[in-house]
Design a protein around this motif. Structure first.
Motif, PDB file in Angstrom:
ATOM      1  N   LYS A 116      -4.011   0.968   5.199  1.00  0.00           N
ATOM      2  CA  LYS A 116      -3.732  -0.459   5.346  1.00  0.00           C
ATOM      3  C   LYS A 116      -2.255  -0.707   5.610  1.00  0.00           C
ATOM      4  CE  LYS A 116      -7.537  -2.277   2.513  1.00  0.00           C
ATOM      5  NZ  LYS A 116      -7.895  -2.796   1.173  1.00  0.00           N
ATOM      6  N   ASP A 117      -1.942  -1.131   6.822  1.00  0.00           N
ATOM      7  CA  ASP A 117      -0.573  -1.507   7.163  1.00  0.00           C
ATOM      8  C   ASP A 117      -0.631  -2.602   8.206  1.00  0.00           C
ATOM      9  OD1 ASP A 117       2.128  -1.733   7.660  1.00  0.00           O
ATOM     10  OD2 ASP A 117       2.152  -0.034   9.040  1.00  0.00           O
ATOM     11  N   ASN A 118      -0.504  -3.828   7.750  1.00  0.00           N
ATOM     12  CA  ASN A 118      -0.575  -4.978   8.661  1.00  0.00           C
ATOM     13  C   ASN A 118       0.789  -5.617   8.894  1.00  0.00           C
ATOM     14  OD1 ASN A 118      -3.234  -4.890   9.400  1.00  0.00           O
ATOM     15  ND2 ASN A 118      -3.946  -6.331   7.848  1.00  0.00           N
ATOM     16  N   SER A 147       3.333   0.559   2.912  1.00  0.00           N
ATOM     17  CA  SER A 147       3.561  -0.698   3.600  1.00  0.00           C
ATOM     18  C   SER A 147       3.783  -1.832   2.610  1.00  0.00           C
ATOM     19  CB  SER A 147       2.359  -1.034   4.490  1.00  0.00           C
ATOM     20  OG  SER A 147       2.528  -2.295   5.106  1.00  0.00           O
ATOM     21  N   PHE A 148       4.648  -2.761   2.981  1.00  0.00           N
ATOM     22  CA  PHE A 148       4.894  -3.951   2.160  1.00  0.00           C
ATOM     23  C   PHE A 148       3.989  -5.098   2.598  1.00  0.00           C
ATOM     24  CE2 PHE A 148       6.922  -6.420   5.402  1.00  0.00           C
ATOM     25  CZ  PHE A 148       7.338  -5.445   6.287  1.00  0.00           C
ATOM     26  N   ALA A 149       3.170  -4.861   3.612  1.00  0.00           N
ATOM     27  CA  ALA A 149       2.252  -5.899   4.104  1.00  0.00           C
ATOM     28  C   ALA A 149       0.951  -5.202   4.460  1.00  0.00           C
ATOM     29  CB  ALA A 149       2.833  -6.635   5.300  1.00  0.00           C
ATOM     30  N   ALA A 150       0.199  -4.841   3.443  1.00  0.00           N
ATOM     31  CA  ALA A 150      -0.968  -3.982   3.635  1.00  0.00           C
ATOM     32  C   ALA A 150      -2.114  -4.723   4.289  1.00  0.00           C
ATOM     33  CB  ALA A 150      -1.405  -3.413   2.291  1.00  0.00           C
ATOM     34  N   GLU A 151      -2.465  -5.867   3.716  1.00  0.00           N
ATOM     35  CA  GLU A 151      -3.624  -6.622   4.193  1.00  0.00           C
ATOM     36  C   GLU A 151      -3.243  -7.975   4.750  1.00  0.00           C
ATOM     37  OE1 GLU A 151      -6.184  -7.004   0.725  1.00  0.00           O
ATOM     38  OE2 GLU A 151      -7.553  -5.549   1.630  1.00  0.00           O
ATOM     39  N   HIS A 152      -2.252  -8.625   4.156  1.00  0.00           N
ATOM     40  CA  HIS A 152      -2.048 -10.055   4.404  1.00  0.00           C
ATOM     41  C   HIS A 152      -1.257 -10.355   5.666  1.00  0.00           C
ATOM     42  CE1 HIS A 152      -2.573 -10.684  -0.221  1.00  0.00           C
ATOM     43  NE2 HIS A 152      -3.663 -10.283   0.371  1.00  0.00           N
ATOM     44  N   GLY A 153      -0.675  -9.316   6.272  1.00  0.00           N
ATOM     45  CA  GLY A 153       0.088  -9.548   7.494  1.00  0.00           C
ATOM     46  C   GLY A 153       1.487 -10.068   7.208  1.00  0.00           C
ATOM     47  N   LEU A 154       2.229 -10.298   8.289  1.00  0.00           N
ATOM     48  CA  LEU A 154       3.599 -10.805   8.154  1.00  0.00           C
ATOM     49  C   LEU A 154       3.618 -12.326   8.126  1.00  0.00           C
ATOM     50  CD1 LEU A 154       5.554  -8.469  10.610  1.00  0.00           C
ATOM     51  CD2 LEU A 154       5.296  -8.243   8.127  1.00  0.00           C
ATOM     52  N   VAL A 169      -0.684   5.456   5.180  1.00  0.00           N
ATOM     53  CA  VAL A 169      -1.647   4.553   4.548  1.00  0.00           C
ATOM     54  C   VAL A 169      -2.643   4.016   5.567  1.00  0.00           C
ATOM     55  CG1 VAL A 169      -0.260   3.797   2.586  1.00  0.00           C
ATOM     56  CG2 VAL A 169       0.074   2.691   4.797  1.00  0.00           C
ATOM     57  N   SER A 197       0.840  -1.197   0.000  1.00  0.00           N
ATOM     58  CA  SER A 197       0.000   0.000   0.000  1.00  0.00           C
ATOM     59  C   SER A 197       0.875   1.247   0.000  1.00  0.00           C
ATOM     60  CB  SER A 197      -0.952   0.032   1.212  1.00  0.00           C
ATOM     61  OG  SER A 197      -0.231   0.157   2.416  1.00  0.00           O
TER      62      SER A 197
END
Lengths: 473, 473
Positions: free
Chosen positions: B182-184, A417-424, B180, A346
């Motif tokens: 979305k940042d998970n 962010s490199f992990a917008a929805e899916h988590g780490l 953003v 994102s």
């Protein structure tokens, strides 16, 4: 007595599976990770979850909570064999909605689609919409802080959670089942558990916030000459139809091509193909809003400004569903097309066009000819930046980590962010350790230790485990 | 060199005040608490905040961050003399909004009203509206997770914070200035800092989410025979005008009486007084919505159902402001009327009527004749449940803690909160220790220790300090 026997006695035949009967729970949805568990516990109540966690805590055996197991980051399966998977699927009660307050109480194992269907006719809805809703469970949705296509308007899962019941690592229950939006009596624990990916506790129950069910929807699909035009149209939509904008989803012609090739039931609505497409949905809970008129207006002005090549508007349920499938079948189309790399990025919506330009340069320098399929949620700047190998090739030439790292770095530099929805999950912990600043990673490790001091819950997920974490992509 | 001298050297004449020149910062807004500080630090940059915190950390001198000092719970002043107050008021830069993305970057000391005025004409707004916006600062709004009258539609401060910069207890900077929704990528640190009341770090900067500025507003005031009718009308409004509902504020005739008696510029819009009143505001960012028509419709049906006694609708700016003042001057009216007790309760909106009934019984049993002034935000179930002494009396007969305790217990039993908007500060820590379960309080203490291990930041606020915490109401 050995732990497996204790758990078997406690939970009975319906509540405990030992290998080799653990297959449906053992591997993740992408079949990329998941070691053999000691067994799968399927508790029927919070009291049973408590007992399971106490026993595992005493034995220092890791516990991984699992919902619908649709995670894309490996956070719902075991990184090392011998742990216990706790599947919440039998705890699936859904209460009647409280229509005076617009809330609903659900157990963690309730499947999202069942909540949707249970709410039909109540005048309320849970505005969480995503491809996997037929299997995704509430506990998993909360633990991964799910987003989906309606997040721009209604928020992510953390915005819909009013109260939680959580069983902690040592079996103690945190009863945070309040039912109010406003609760400032201390730290926002309910927010902290959202997105904690099963590393702080096992979510067993939730009070969720509902929204009035819209009484009208209008859905449009438009084709566009370039992404910049899509971006400008999205800006107009946010400004002029922002009260009603439920979704602004984008996909590319390459993604469409794969979907059309592999999913024959899809219908392409235009006479000519174009580089980009937007799926737009507006809705209102008032019948008095001239919804079609409002959307038409924005679209017509976009036509006049040459932002749009072609467009269709649908109001009937069947036509709307047809248009939605074009977007929703993007992941399936690419899956059927062969090997792929998924990235979940994102950036702020206004910078998405720049991100796509720069990202393409990066990809071409890493692996010339790699094929890019960006799609996602333009209104909140969330792009699922998926790659297929160059034409005629079947692999990414060992550059998987390089793609993830460089694309993630670009997003980070742009404030995204490199992990917008899916988590780490497990698969992006190394990326977080590389891309997020050490102060942030230390804060997270400290939080983990503060709540799960023996690091028994989902070790290796989200924060680095005490052992070395290697890239697993 | 002594700490005061070091800080004085570091910060210069504009940046450091010693007693007796600390008065404006030393006491809280209600003039109920605040001990003499070692001095007030007024840093001009994040780098200076870092230096201050490092020095205080080395010297183990407590630090209390302070914004506009409008807290009602004593969380922005010192519980014991000798600590350092860090006022963020000089760090008040407000960037130009990013109108493509709908975001804005602000420093912690920016005053809310200045953000509002800076955004005029941009097409965007920050939907945070509260009585103290002329002095409340962003850092304080975030630290206390402010709510206000628009929270039902747009959320609390935590829903508007995209990114944060925070200086931790030891002076290290957490740069979480992402931009953003979305940042998970890990735990939701940005959410955790919202509402942490200066106990985890000093917020220095934030990226905030903006919303499109409405192009039309309609405001109505109606009088009602009882609270049940207000509650039923609010339910209809949420269902039928939910896309547009910016505020549904309620107040009672007793509150109105005090306001009219002490604030002569107020105008009462009806010919007859009634037990309850609702202030309703709808707004839309589309000019095509028949807003007045939609609101009229709901109100007319409420008339037909005998829920409403009288009503006025205003669309002009001046008439709207006149109506809003009736609600907004409630706290000031009561303050001018003499001694008062404030409680800040939330229950789910559908249970507010029951709460008010039960709460009245409780109050009358504690102190017969006590006068009750409930007002607040009906759409999210938040009531400022304020009390005045029985007619002719000037005190609450020492029953202050009993009121807080029993009313808080009732709200808790109903799934609500005894600290909806105002936070725990110093004055409600004992109440949290009494009313929240021990598991929850332990989680909070653990979080505090994990992030501020020496408990140097705002000790005595939110979690119990290591010393005994006594009721201070």
């Amino acid at each position: 007595m050995a732990l497996a026997d204790e758990l078997s006695c406690l939970l009975g035949r319906r509540g405990w599976r030992s290998p080799p009967n653990c297959q449906p729970w053992q591997r993740d949805w992408l079949n990329q990770s998941g070691e053999e568990p000691l067994g799968v516990a399927m508790p029927a109540s919070t009291a049973e979850v408590t007992q399971i966690l106490k026993l595992c805590h005493q034995a220092q055996v890791p516990v991984v909570p699992q919902g619908g197991n649709t995670s894309l980051a490996g956070g719902s399966v075991l990184g090392e064999s011998g742990g216990v998977i706790v599947s919440l699927s039998r705890m699936n009660r859904i209460s009647s909605p409280d229509v005076e307050s617009g809330t609903i109480e659900v157990e963690a194992g309730a499947v999202l689609a069942n909540i949707h269907s249970g709410l039909e006719g109540s005048g309320f809805m849970l505005p969480m919409r995503l491809g996997s809703e037929g299997s995704a469970q509430v506990g998993g949705l909360i633990s991964t802080n799910a987003g989906g296509s309606h997040a721009f308007r209604y928020g992510m899962m953390q915005d819909l959670v009013l109260g939680l019941e959580v069983v902690l690592a040592d079996g103690q229950i945190w009863n945070g089942m309040r039912n109010v939006q406003k609760d400032n009596a201390g730290y926002q624990l309910r927010k902290l558990f959202c997105g904690s990916e099963g590393t702080l506790g096992v979510i067993t129950k939730a009070n969720l916030k509902l929204h009035p069910e819209p009484v009208q929807h209008v859905t449009a699909c438009v084709s566009l000459p370039d992404f910049n035009s899509a971006s400008r149209l999205a800006t107009s939509l946010r400004r002029e139809a922002g009260d009603f904008l439920t979704a602004v989803e984008f996909f590319s012609d390459f993604g469409l091509e794969m979907a059309l090739a592999h999913i024959p039931t899809l219908r392409f609505p235009f006479s000519e193909r174009a580089p980009h497409y937007l799926l737009i949905e507006v809705s209102s809970s008032s019948a008095k809003v001239p919804l079609e008129d409002i959307l038409n207006d924005v679209i017509e002005r976009a036509f006049d400004a040459n932002l749009i090549l072609d467009g269709v508007i649908a109001t009937s349920l069947s036509k709307r569903a047809e248009l939605w499938r074009l977007r929703e079948e993007q992941p399936e189309g690419q899956r059927l097309a062969g090997p792929q790399l998924k990235h979940d990025i994102s950036v702020s919506p206004g910078r998405l066009a720049v991100f796509l330009l720069e990202a393409e340069k990066i990809c071409m320098s890493i692996l010339p000819g790699v094929r890019i399929n960006p799609f996602g949620h333009i209104a909140d700047g969330n792009v699922h930046y998926n790659l297929s190998p160059p034409l005629g090739q079947q692999s990414f030439a060992g550059q998987e980590a390089e793609f993830a790292s460089q694309l993630g770095e670009l997003a980070s530099e742009m404030g995204g962010s490199f992990a917008a929805e899916h988590g780490l999950g497990r698969t992006k912990v190394w990326l977080a350790d590389r891309l997020r600043n050490p102060v942030e990673r230390r804060l997270m490790t400290n939080l983990k230790s503060a709540i799960d001091s023996t690091r028994n819950l989902n070790p290796g997920t989200l924060t680095a485990s005490l052992k070395l974490v290697r890239p697993v992509i």
